[in-house]
Design a protein around this motif. Sequence first.
Motif, PDB file in Angstrom:
ATOM      1  N   ALA A   1       0.813  -1.213   0.000  1.00  0.00           N
ATOM      2  CA  ALA A   1       0.000   0.000   0.000  1.00  0.00           C
ATOM      3  C   ALA A   1       0.847   1.264   0.000  1.00  0.00           C
ATOM      4  CB  ALA A   1      -0.934  -0.015   1.214  1.00  0.00           C
ATOM      5  N   MET A   2       1.801   1.365   0.914  1.00  0.00           N
ATOM      6  CA  MET A   2       2.593   2.584   1.010  1.00  0.00           C
ATOM      7  C   MET A   2       3.708   2.639  -0.032  1.00  0.00           C
ATOM      8  SD  MET A   2       1.157   4.529   3.139  1.00  0.00           S
ATOM      9  CE  MET A   2       2.413   5.780   3.404  1.00  0.00           C
ATOM     10  N   GLY A   3       4.287   1.498  -0.368  1.00  0.00           N
ATOM     11  CA  GLY A   3       5.284   1.481  -1.429  1.00  0.00           C
ATOM     12  C   GLY A   3       4.705   1.977  -2.734  1.00  0.00           C
ATOM     13  N   LEU A   4       3.496   1.534  -3.044  1.00  0.00           N
ATOM     14  CA  LEU A   4       2.835   1.998  -4.264  1.00  0.00           C
ATOM     15  C   LEU A   4       2.496   3.482  -4.170  1.00  0.00           C
ATOM     16  CD1 LEU A   4       0.509  -1.041  -5.079  1.00  0.00           C
ATOM     17  CD2 LEU A   4       2.410  -0.188  -6.477  1.00  0.00           C
ATOM     18  N   ARG A   5       2.031   3.922  -3.015  1.00  0.00           N
ATOM     19  CA  ARG A   5       1.710   5.353  -2.872  1.00  0.00           C
ATOM     20  C   ARG A   5       2.933   6.210  -3.187  1.00  0.00           C
ATOM     21  NH1 ARG A   5      -2.134   8.498   0.573  1.00  0.00           N
ATOM     22  NH2 ARG A   5      -1.366  10.630   0.527  1.00  0.00           N
ATOM     23  N   TYR A   6       4.060   5.903  -2.544  1.00  0.00           N
ATOM     24  CA  TYR A   6       5.269   6.682  -2.771  1.00  0.00           C
ATOM     25  C   TYR A   6       5.720   6.595  -4.230  1.00  0.00           C
ATOM     26  CZ  TYR A   6       6.515   7.789   2.112  1.00  0.00           C
ATOM     27  OH  TYR A   6       6.562   8.300   3.379  1.00  0.00           O
ATOM     28  N   GLY A   7       5.820   5.370  -4.724  1.00  0.00           N
ATOM     29  CA  GLY A   7       6.350   5.173  -6.068  1.00  0.00           C
ATOM     30  C   GLY A   7       5.489   5.789  -7.149  1.00  0.00           C
ATOM     31  N   LEU A   8       4.176   5.659  -7.025  1.00  0.00           N
ATOM     32  CA  LEU A   8       3.276   6.196  -8.036  1.00  0.00           C
ATOM     33  C   LEU A   8       3.270   7.721  -8.020  1.00  0.00           C
ATOM     34  CD1 LEU A   8       0.361   3.640  -7.641  1.00  0.00           C
ATOM     35  CD2 LEU A   8       1.855   3.877  -9.635  1.00  0.00           C
ATOM     36  N   LEU A   9       3.322   8.313  -6.828  1.00  0.00           N
ATOM     37  CA  LEU A   9       3.383   9.772  -6.752  1.00  0.00           C
ATOM     38  C   LEU A   9       4.681  10.287  -7.380  1.00  0.00           C
ATOM     39  CD1 LEU A   9       1.965  10.460  -3.167  1.00  0.00           C
ATOM     40  CD2 LEU A   9       0.931  11.161  -5.335  1.00  0.00           C
TER      41      LEU A   9
ATOM     42  N   LEU B   1      18.520   5.656  -5.098  1.00  0.00           N
ATOM     43  CA  LEU B   1      17.751   5.595  -3.854  1.00  0.00           C
ATOM     44  C   LEU B   1      16.868   4.359  -3.856  1.00  0.00           C
ATOM     45  CD1 LEU B   1      16.695   6.992  -1.204  1.00  0.00           C
ATOM     46  CD2 LEU B   1      14.909   8.020  -2.645  1.00  0.00           C
ATOM     47  N   VAL B   2      16.914   3.601  -2.770  1.00  0.00           N
ATOM     48  CA  VAL B   2      16.002   2.480  -2.553  1.00  0.00           C
ATOM     49  C   VAL B   2      15.060   2.869  -1.424  1.00  0.00           C
ATOM     50  CG1 VAL B   2      15.796   0.093  -1.749  1.00  0.00           C
ATOM     51  CG2 VAL B   2      17.608   0.720  -3.363  1.00  0.00           C
ATOM     52  N   ILE B   3      13.761   2.802  -1.687  1.00  0.00           N
ATOM     53  CA  ILE B   3      12.756   3.079  -0.662  1.00  0.00           C
ATOM     54  C   ILE B   3      12.238   1.737  -0.162  1.00  0.00           C
ATOM     55  CG2 ILE B   3      10.558   4.180  -0.136  1.00  0.00           C
ATOM     56  CD1 ILE B   3      11.083   6.151  -2.388  1.00  0.00           C
ATOM     57  N   LEU B   4      12.533   1.421   1.082  1.00  0.00           N
ATOM     58  CA  LEU B   4      12.178   0.128   1.660  1.00  0.00           C
ATOM     59  C   LEU B   4      10.797   0.201   2.283  1.00  0.00           C
ATOM     60  CD1 LEU B   4      13.109  -2.768   2.391  1.00  0.00           C
ATOM     61  CD2 LEU B   4      14.043  -1.806   4.519  1.00  0.00           C
ATOM     62  N   PHE B   5       9.861  -0.624   1.766  1.00  0.00           N
ATOM     63  CA  PHE B   5       8.499  -0.591   2.285  1.00  0.00           C
ATOM     64  C   PHE B   5       7.892  -1.982   2.421  1.00  0.00           C
ATOM     65  CE2 PHE B   5       7.059   4.014   1.942  1.00  0.00           C
ATOM     66  CZ  PHE B   5       6.603   4.054   3.251  1.00  0.00           C
ATOM     67  N   VAL B   6       8.721  -2.988   2.711  1.00  0.00           N
ATOM     68  CA  VAL B   6       8.168  -4.274   3.104  1.00  0.00           C
ATOM     69  C   VAL B   6       7.816  -4.193   4.583  1.00  0.00           C
ATOM     70  CG1 VAL B   6       9.436  -5.570   1.354  1.00  0.00           C
ATOM     71  CG2 VAL B   6      10.462  -5.231   3.620  1.00  0.00           C
ATOM     72  N   LYS B   7       7.188  -5.240   5.129  1.00  0.00           N
ATOM     73  CA  LYS B   7       6.919  -5.274   6.558  1.00  0.00           C
ATOM     74  C   LYS B   7       8.228  -5.447   7.321  1.00  0.00           C
ATOM     75  CE  LYS B   7       2.449  -4.908   6.249  1.00  0.00           C
ATOM     76  NZ  LYS B   7       1.744  -3.704   6.758  1.00  0.00           N
ATOM     77  N   GLN B   8       8.258  -4.911   8.537  1.00  0.00           N
ATOM     78  CA  GLN B   8       9.494  -4.940   9.320  1.00  0.00           C
ATOM     79  C   GLN B   8      10.062  -6.354   9.466  1.00  0.00           C
ATOM     80  OE1 GLN B   8      11.449  -2.720  11.017  1.00  0.00           O
ATOM     81  NE2 GLN B   8      10.291  -0.847  11.268  1.00  0.00           N
ATOM     82  N   MET B   9       9.209  -7.338   9.683  1.00  0.00           N
ATOM     83  CA  MET B   9       9.703  -8.697   9.895  1.00  0.00           C
ATOM     84  C   MET B   9      10.320  -9.316   8.643  1.00  0.00           C
ATOM     85  SD  MET B   9       6.277  -8.391   9.422  1.00  0.00           S
ATOM     86  CE  MET B   9       5.434  -8.495  10.982  1.00  0.00           C
ATOM     87  N   ASP B  10      10.108  -8.655   7.495  1.00  0.00           N
ATOM     88  CA  ASP B  10      10.655  -9.161   6.231  1.00  0.00           C
ATOM     89  C   ASP B  10      11.907  -8.407   5.780  1.00  0.00           C
ATOM     90  OD1 ASP B  10       8.598 -11.040   5.981  1.00  0.00           O
ATOM     91  OD2 ASP B  10       7.284  -9.600   4.985  1.00  0.00           O
ATOM     92  N   ASN B  11      12.353  -7.447   6.570  1.00  0.00           N
ATOM     93  CA  ASN B  11      13.490  -6.618   6.157  1.00  0.00           C
ATOM     94  C   ASN B  11      14.743  -7.425   5.857  1.00  0.00           C
ATOM     95  OD1 ASN B  11      12.172  -4.172   6.203  1.00  0.00           O
ATOM     96  ND2 ASN B  11      12.841  -3.621   8.262  1.00  0.00           N
ATOM     97  N   GLU B  12      15.109  -8.306   6.763  1.00  0.00           N
ATOM     98  CA  GLU B  12      16.366  -9.037   6.634  1.00  0.00           C
ATOM     99  C   GLU B  12      16.395  -9.867   5.353  1.00  0.00           C
ATOM    100  OE1 GLU B  12      20.020  -9.547   7.702  1.00  0.00           O
ATOM    101  OE2 GLU B  12      18.934  -9.291   9.591  1.00  0.00           O
TER     102      GLU B  12
END
Length: 314
Positions: free
Chosen positions: A10-18, A73-84
């Motif tokens: 949801a938020m990754g798409l919001r940022y990327g699309l804008l 620039l990489v914008i990281l927007f997965v869930k926190q538990m999936d970061n690693e």
Amino acid sequence: MKVAVLGAGAMGLRYGLLLQSAGTDVDFVEPWDKNYNKVKEQGGVFVARNGKDRHLVQVNMFKPDEYKESPDLVILFVKQMDNEKTLEASKHFLNQNTYVLTNQNGMGAVNVIAKYVPRQHIIAGTAFAASILNGPGDVNVMGGRGSGQVHLVNVTEQPDDFTNQVVEEFDKAGMNPSLSENYKGTLWQKLLLNSVVNTLCTLMDITMGEYQTFSEADELTSELVNEAYAVADADGVKMLKSADEMTKVIADENRRLKDHRPSMYQDMSHNRPTEVDYINGYIVKKAAEHGLTAPHHEMLVKLVHLSEQMKAKE
């Protein structure tokens, strides 16, 4: 500027699309197979604003192992538990020149990101904006055009030229960015909002506006905020606002996004693990480190996990 959005939720798409609509060169790198496959199948992402004008937008989307570009620039927007696992799968396009930005809910991402890029190349911050992922390849952006705010901060608290360029790109995209030099205070402000609104709205199955209509909403918010402020003070955090001001900020956000159901609710309703351990759980963890307790937040963590386990049995 070449931008890769890592995690097209949801938020990754919001940022990327804008950013894409403002002319920024954007790629989406999506580790979630269902979302990736759906976008490829339908030839783009269906986008609506406040549930209206749903239309298909073409995007460049890759799986991590497919992506061969070298983004600035990489914008990281997965869930926190999936970061690693996500960053490990993406390390081939992360290097000493790459900047990584996280506006994820909760705390803990920076320590993981720092394994892959220098700390001086990590931009953290918070998003006071909302989006809903209706399903794979289908996003609903909440709020009018130009609504919401993005607060950015360098982990080193020393803004550089590249970070200022990021602010300029976000400004062109109508994301209302600001740049702070208070790393912990910036992140704790959003942590507090999430620790109240995300958690309580999820547990009660209500919208943010419905919570604010509760006759004792401000009192309940204040109890949770004050408990967290004691922990933040022990951790040496210089908060951006007083506890009373933060209670008002939360009430104002609830009214502004009165029809919104927070991201934790969206995860819970789809039987996905929530990020409560990185939100209320982080406050509990920090309290223990300083010989304190945070009983209200600890109870909320247990209640969310109880709800998760009961839904898993359905």
